[in-house]
Design a protein around this motif. Structure first.
Motif, PDB file in Angstrom:
ATOM      1  N   ASP A  23      -0.935  -5.590  -6.053  1.00 23.77           N
ATOM      2  CA  ASP A  23       0.224  -6.358  -6.501  1.00 23.77           C
ATOM      3  C   ASP A  23       1.430  -5.860  -5.730  1.00 23.77           C
ATOM      4  OD1 ASP A  23       1.596  -4.143  -7.954  1.00 23.77           O
ATOM      5  OD2 ASP A  23      -0.153  -4.289  -9.264  1.00 23.77           O
ATOM      6  N   GLY A  24       2.499  -6.609  -5.783  1.00 20.48           N
ATOM      7  CA  GLY A  24       3.705  -6.251  -5.035  1.00 20.48           C
ATOM      8  C   GLY A  24       4.252  -4.890  -5.417  1.00 20.48           C
TER       9      GLY A  24
ATOM     10  N   GLU B 142       4.575   1.753   0.167  1.00 21.17           N
ATOM     11  CA  GLU B 142       5.529   1.603   1.280  1.00 21.17           C
ATOM     12  C   GLU B 142       6.633   2.657   1.209  1.00 21.17           C
ATOM     13  OE1 GLU B 142       7.692  -2.174   3.337  1.00 21.17           O
ATOM     14  OE2 GLU B 142       8.045  -1.911   1.187  1.00 21.17           O
TER      15      GLU B 142
ATOM     16  N   LYS C 141       0.979  -6.152   4.802  1.00 21.76           N
ATOM     17  CA  LYS C 141       1.727  -6.453   3.571  1.00 21.76           C
ATOM     18  C   LYS C 141       1.264  -7.738   2.865  1.00 21.76           C
ATOM     19  CE  LYS C 141       6.333  -7.001   1.640  1.00 21.76           C
ATOM     20  NZ  LYS C 141       7.770  -6.874   1.894  1.00 21.76           N
TER      21      LYS C 141
ATOM     22  N   SER D  30      -0.438  -6.732  -0.675  1.00 19.10           N
ATOM     23  CA  SER D  30       0.338  -7.009  -1.888  1.00 19.10           C
ATOM     24  C   SER D  30      -0.320  -8.040  -2.786  1.00 19.10           C
ATOM     25  CB  SER D  30       1.762  -7.448  -1.529  1.00 19.10           C
ATOM     26  OG  SER D  30       1.738  -8.595  -0.724  1.00 19.10           O
ATOM     27  N   ARG D  31      -1.337  -8.765  -2.272  1.00 20.35           N
ATOM     28  CA  ARG D  31      -2.073  -9.709  -3.116  1.00 20.35           C
ATOM     29  C   ARG D  31      -3.381  -9.109  -3.626  1.00 20.35           C
ATOM     30  NH1 ARG D  31       1.231 -12.356  -0.065  1.00 20.35           N
ATOM     31  NH2 ARG D  31       2.302 -14.177  -0.824  1.00 20.35           N
TER      32      ARG D  31
ATOM     33  N   TYR E  48       2.225  -2.201  -3.671  1.00 22.56           N
ATOM     34  CA  TYR E  48       2.564  -2.154  -2.250  1.00 22.56           C
ATOM     35  C   TYR E  48       3.903  -1.443  -2.046  1.00 22.56           C
ATOM     36  CZ  TYR E  48       3.725  -3.297   2.509  1.00 22.56           C
ATOM     37  OH  TYR E  48       4.078  -3.181   3.828  1.00 22.56           O
ATOM     38  N   ARG E  49       4.900  -1.802  -2.836  1.00 21.29           N
ATOM     39  CA  ARG E  49       6.234  -1.187  -2.685  1.00 21.29           C
ATOM     40  C   ARG E  49       6.181   0.321  -2.916  1.00 21.29           C
ATOM     41  NH1 ARG E  49       7.476  -6.033  -5.082  1.00 21.29           N
ATOM     42  NH2 ARG E  49       7.608  -5.119  -7.164  1.00 21.29           N
TER      43      ARG E  49
END
Length: 199
Positions: free
Chosen positions: A170-171, A178, A162, A166-167, A174-175
């Motif tokens: 971007d977040g 996920e 994560k 996420s970097r 990732y979400r």
């Protein structure tokens, strides 16, 4: 486990996950808790015993993911549901997952003298989930174990990635991944077990 002991184990889990067994001292853990080293050792006796309790706690949490509601509805659905539940557990508790991956990397010295393997029951239970599935009649225990380890690898790799994932993207990306990951793990298991039947 009482509240105080549970808090001590939770903080120790974070410290061991971040630095590994050899990278963290009892003094560092006790400082984080606002205790003296002697007070922490009063509860556990040694760093090794504290670490053993951390591993036992994680093992019990993972066993619960196997025994969640919905995992026994039908033999056909069971492996998909079990691994989806396990994926959710690992993504929810990525600190424990990170510690387990560290344990695999850092355990060379301790493995030679280990008297108890806290994850053995959990791994054996996952293996049995595969072997009990109707699609897997006739496969060997080794083949089932290979399926289990491949799937655990996919779950653990994503769960601990994560901060980097996420970097790199971007977040939000990732979400989104996920959110779908447990379903994809279930699909992978289904495809693999269906291929055994087809073969």
């Amino acid at each position: 486990m009482n509240k105080t002991r549970a808090k001590l184990v939770a903080v120790a889990t974070e410290q061991f996950a971040e630095r590994g067994f050899y990278g963290v001292s009892v003094a560092q853990i006790s400082d984080q808790l606002g205790l003296t080293k002697q007070a922490l050792l009063h509860h556990f006796g040694s760093k090794e015993k504290l670490y053993a309790e951390v591993l036992q706690t994680i093992s019990e949490e993972l066993m619960q993911s196997i025994n969640q509601p919905g995992t026994g509805e039908s033999m056909q659905a069971q492996p998909e549901q079990v691994f989806a539940n396990l994926c959710e557990t690992c993504l929810t508790n990525s600190t424990a997952t990170q510690l387990l991956v560290r344990e695999l990397l850092d355990n060379k010295r301790r493995a030679e003298s280990a008297r108890q393997w806290y994850l053995k029951e959990f791994l054996a239970s996952l293996n049995q989930v595969i072997l009990n599935d109707a699609r897997c009649s006739g496969i060997s225990e080794t083949e089932a174990m290979t399926i289990v380890y491949q799937t655990l690898g996919a779950i653990n790799y994503f769960a601990i990635s994560k901060p980097t994932f996420s970097r790199i993207y971007d977040g939000k990306t990732y979400r989104a991944v996920e959110k779908d990951y447990a379903r994809e793990i279930a699909s992978l298991i289904k495809a693999r077990l269906d291929s055994i039947t087809a073969g």
